[in-house]
Design a protein around this motif. Structure first.
Motif, PDB file in Angstrom:
ATOM      1  N   TYR A  33       0.846  -1.193   0.000  1.00  0.00           N
ATOM      2  CA  TYR A  33       0.000   0.000   0.000  1.00  0.00           C
ATOM      3  C   TYR A  33       0.881   1.242   0.000  1.00  0.00           C
ATOM      4  N   PHE A  35       0.639   5.660   0.436  1.00  0.00           N
ATOM      5  CA  PHE A  35      -0.195   6.724   0.984  1.00  0.00           C
ATOM      6  C   PHE A  35       0.498   8.072   0.803  1.00  0.00           C
ATOM      7  N   PHE A  91       3.879  13.983   3.201  1.00  0.00           N
ATOM      8  CA  PHE A  91       4.671  12.777   3.395  1.00  0.00           C
ATOM      9  C   PHE A  91       4.114  11.641   2.553  1.00  0.00           C
ATOM     10  N   ALA A  95       3.399   0.750   3.086  1.00  0.00           N
ATOM     11  CA  ALA A  95       3.124  -0.326   4.042  1.00  0.00           C
ATOM     12  C   ALA A  95       3.024  -1.649   3.293  1.00  0.00           C
ATOM     13  N   ASN A 101       0.788  -4.561   8.150  1.00  0.00           N
ATOM     14  CA  ASN A 101       0.521  -3.397   7.309  1.00  0.00           C
ATOM     15  C   ASN A 101       0.166  -2.148   8.098  1.00  0.00           C
ATOM     16  N   TYR A 102       0.156  -2.251   9.424  1.00  0.00           N
ATOM     17  CA  TYR A 102      -0.016  -1.068  10.266  1.00  0.00           C
ATOM     18  C   TYR A 102       1.305  -0.292  10.371  1.00  0.00           C
ATOM     19  N   LYS A 103       2.391  -0.895   9.934  1.00  0.00           N
ATOM     20  CA  LYS A 103       3.711  -0.306  10.111  1.00  0.00           C
ATOM     21  C   LYS A 103       4.059   0.486   8.860  1.00  0.00           C
ATOM     22  N   LEU A 104       3.843   1.791   8.924  1.00  0.00           N
ATOM     23  CA  LEU A 104       4.117   2.638   7.767  1.00  0.00           C
ATOM     24  C   LEU A 104       5.570   3.106   7.776  1.00  0.00           C
ATOM     25  N   PHE A 106       7.726   6.124   6.269  1.00  0.00           N
ATOM     26  CA  PHE A 106       7.524   7.460   5.713  1.00  0.00           C
ATOM     27  C   PHE A 106       8.787   7.999   5.059  1.00  0.00           C
ATOM     28  N   GLY A 107       8.589   8.830   4.030  1.00  0.00           N
ATOM     29  CA  GLY A 107       9.672   9.629   3.497  1.00  0.00           C
ATOM     30  C   GLY A 107       9.922  10.833   4.411  1.00  0.00           C
TER      31      GLY A 107
END
Lengths: 116, 116
Positions: A33, A35, A91, A95, A101-104, A106-107
Motif C-alpha cells: 500500500y 499513501f 509525506f 506499508a 501493514n499497520y507499520k508505515l 515514511f519519506g
C-alpha cells in the motif's frame, strides 16, 4: 527493508495552479500500500490519498490524484487548482500488505508553499 | 466526534526526568500505534498495542521506553531518564482494526517533547 524517498525538500506553487510532488520507494514485495499524508502547521497527520499496488488505476480524491508507476516504483501526487489551505508538509508512506501493514514507512517530506 | 486526543501538546523535561505521553484513541478504536518524528524526518513506527496487549514493539528503543494501553484509560508512552536525543514529536494513531489500508490510521496532533 523498505525505503521511501522524497527528492524535493521544498516546492512552491501559485494558487489555482497544479503541482506534482515526487516519491519513489524500494521494496521486493509485489503487493503493498502507498499513501500520501498532509501535515499542516497544526501538526496533525491527515490522510490525503491511498493506493493498493495491485490496482492499475490511479487513485483520485477530488483535486488530488496520483501517478502510480509500479515498475519504476514511483508514486507522485498531483494537486490541481491549488488552494492556500493546501500549504503543508506532505509525506509519502509505504506499508506491506501482509500482517504488519499497520507499520508505515515514511519519506522525509516535501514542504509545499502556496503563493497567492 | 472527537479524533485521537494526545496530551500534553508540548512537554519540556530536563535530562534524567521521566516523560509520560498520553493518547486517547477515537471512539470505537481498540488499536493504538505510536510513532516518533525526529526533526527533519518522517514518522517512524515505535509500537502497536491493543487493549492490555503489546502486539509489536519492534520500533521501540530497547531501554528507557515503554508503552501500555490498559483496559480503562488512555494509552501511555513512558520515557525514563530522558536524554536530549529523545527530543521529538511523538504521534499516536488509532484504528478500528489492525490495518493501515482498510481501516486507515487516524493520527493525533502529536506531543512535542523537548529535553533541556
Amino acid at each position: 527493508a523498505q525505503t521511501v524517498t522524497q527528492s524535493q525538500p521544498e516546492m512552491s506553487v501559485q494558487e489555482a495552479e497544479t503541482v506534482t510532488l515526487s516519491c519513489t520507494y524500494d521494496t521486493s514485495e509485489s503487493d503493498y500500500y502507498l499513501f500520501w499524508y498532509k501535515q499542516p502547521p497544526s501538526r496533525q497527520m491527515i490522510l490525503v490519498i491511498r493506493q493498493e499496488a495491485y490496482k492499475q488505476q490511479n487513485a483520485t480524491e477530488n483535486r488530488f490524484s496520483v501517478n502510480f508507476q509500479k515498475a519504476a516504483k514511483s508514486f507522485s501526487l498531483k494537486i490541481s487548482d491549488s488552494q492556500l489551505g493546501d500549504a503543508a508538509m506532505y509525506f509519502c508512506a509505504y506499508a506491506n500488505s501482509g500482517g504488519s501493514n499497520y507499520k508505515l514507512t515514511f519519506g522525509k517530506g516535501t514542504l509545499l508553499t502556496v503563493n497567492p | 466526534n472527537a479524533g485521537v486526543m494526545q496530551n500534553p501538546r508540548h512537554l519540556v523535561r530536563r535530562r534524567g526526568q521521566e516523560a509520560r505521553l498520553r493518547c486517547s484513541p477515537m471512539k470505537g478504536h481498540s488499536h493504538v500505534y505510536w510513532y516518533r518524528q525526529l526533526p527533519e524526518e518522517g514518522l517512524k513506527f515505535m509500537v502497536y498495542l491493543q487493549k492490555e496487549n503489546i502486539i509489536d514493539e519492534s520500533g521501540m528503543p530497547k531501554e528507557r521506553f515503554s508503552a501500555e494501553f490498559p483496559k480503562e484509560g488512555p494509552s501511555i508512552l513512558r520515557i525514563q531518564q530522558v536524554v536530549r536525543g529523545d527530543s521529538a514529536a511523538y504521534f499516536c494513531a488509532s484504528s478500528p482494526q489492525g490495518s493501515s489500508y482498510n481501516s486507515p490510521l487516524h493520527f493525533g496532533n502529536g506531543t512535542r517533547l523537548t529535553v533541556t
